[in-house]
Design a protein around this motif. Structure first.
Motif, mmCIF file in Angstrom:
data_model
loop_
_atom_site.group_PDB
_atom_site.id
_atom_site.type_symbol
_atom_site.label_atom_id
_atom_site.label_comp_id
_atom_site.label_asym_id
_atom_site.label_seq_id
_atom_site.Cartn_x
_atom_site.Cartn_y
_atom_site.Cartn_z
ATOM 1 N N SER A 1 0.893 -1.245 -0.014
ATOM 2 C CA SER A 1 -0.081 0.045 0.130
ATOM 3 C C SER A 1 0.986 1.294 -0.227
ATOM 4 C CB SER A 1 -0.964 -0.043 1.232
ATOM 5 O OG SER A 1 -1.839 -1.184 1.052
ATOM 6 N N SER A 2 2.048 1.299 0.609
ATOM 7 C CA SER A 2 2.915 2.416 0.768
ATOM 8 C C SER A 2 4.014 2.328 -0.527
ATOM 9 C CB SER A 2 3.565 2.285 1.886
ATOM 10 O OG SER A 2 4.531 1.336 2.009
ATOM 11 N N TYR A 3 3.902 1.290 -1.511
ATOM 12 C CA TYR A 3 4.773 1.199 -2.407
ATOM 13 C C TYR A 3 4.332 2.361 -3.363
ATOM 14 C CZ TYR A 3 7.181 -0.564 -6.619
ATOM 15 O OH TYR A 3 7.885 -0.851 -7.744
ATOM 16 N N LYS A 4 5.581 3.013 -4.018
ATOM 17 C CA LYS A 4 5.179 4.348 -4.890
ATOM 18 C C LYS A 4 5.177 3.906 -6.285
ATOM 19 C CE LYS A 4 7.279 7.398 -1.406
ATOM 20 N NZ LYS A 4 5.875 7.912 -1.026
ATOM 21 N N GLY A 5 5.513 2.787 -6.600
ATOM 22 C CA GLY A 5 5.259 2.484 -8.121
ATOM 23 C C GLY A 5 4.140 1.898 -8.598
ATOM 24 N N PRO A 6 3.689 1.551 -9.891
ATOM 25 C CA PRO A 6 2.511 1.023 -10.209
ATOM 26 C C PRO A 6 2.089 -0.053 -9.663
ATOM 27 C CG PRO A 6 4.118 0.637 -12.047
ATOM 28 C CD PRO A 6 4.539 1.593 -10.931
ATOM 29 N N ALA A 7 0.861 -0.220 -9.388
ATOM 30 C CA ALA A 7 0.418 -1.673 -8.890
ATOM 31 C C ALA A 7 -1.060 -2.020 -9.271
ATOM 32 C CB ALA A 7 0.514 -1.387 -7.129
ATOM 33 N N LYS A 8 -1.087 -2.009 -10.588
ATOM 34 C CA LYS A 8 -2.467 -2.294 -11.164
ATOM 35 C C LYS A 8 -2.954 -3.527 -11.574
ATOM 36 C CE LYS A 8 -2.477 2.810 -12.603
ATOM 37 N NZ LYS A 8 -2.484 3.583 -14.015
#
Length: 201
Positions: free
Chosen positions: A54-61
């Motif tokens: 949830s705190s990861y700043k990259g794309p996670a779609k």
């Protein structure tokens, strides 16, 4: 006075576009949050999974994004702990007992191997192709599993060791092993999903 209707019209148009933009952003965030939540639900360490992704700043779609993100988190932490262990090993080497020194030395080597294996895993996930998907996923799963084994072996090496560095080392290695376990789960989930690259002859 004659400019007021035009000004109101432009203001209304701008406000409408702003609302649409906010709504689209919110929907994207909601979809990403739903994907992360559903993906982490059955991970070995769901709370850690939710917090780190949830705190990861990259794309996670997509499942592929999540697998890469999970491996990146694991790789980043493994690198930090590997560097820490190397520093500890060199600074306290003469002040610890032989069994603890051997366990620490082995752990330095095992974490170094783990970093290398996670790096290979991430590289494989970044270059997935439809025609070699199964083979590449097998590679990624094998390397991630080997990385986790090395981390677990490091922990096992400290089971019968008493000394001043044991507690701190075990805490840090446990943290790495848990995010690596979650990363392996995400890779397995990707392998079972339909989120595959298309075949390009």
């Amino acid at each position: 006075m004659s400019n007021h209707p035009l000004l109101y019209f432009l203001t209304a148009v701008f406000f409408s576009f702003w609302l649409i933009s906010c709504s689209a952003t919110k929907n994207n965030h909601d979809k990403t949050g739903d994907l992360i939540h559903s993906a982490c639900l059955h991970a070995n360490y769901p709370t850690i999974c939710l917090r780190t992704l949830s705190s990861y700043k990259g794309p996670a779609k997509t499942h592929r994004d999540l697998a890469q993100a999970a491996v990146k988190v694991s790789l980043s932490r493994a690198r930090k702990v590997s560097k820490y262990l190397t520093q500890v090993s060199s600074s306290v080497n003469k002040g610890i007992n032989k069994r603890e020194r051997v366990a620490l030395s082995d752990c330095v080597e095992q974490l170094s191997d783990s970093v290398e294996e996670l790096g290979k895993t991430l590289s494989e996930l970044k270059h997935l192709r439809g025609e070699t998907f199964s083979w590449q996923m097998n590679n990624a799963e094998t390397w991630a599993s080997a990385a986790l084994t090395n981390e677990d072996t490091c922990l096992d090496g400290f089971e019968d060791v008493d000394g001043k560095v044991k507690s701190d080392v075990k805490k840090k290695i446990t943290g790495v092993a848990r995010v690596t376990s979650n990363a392996l789960y995400m890779i397995n989930r990707l392998d079972e999903s339909r989120d595959r690259p298309r075949f390009n002859p």
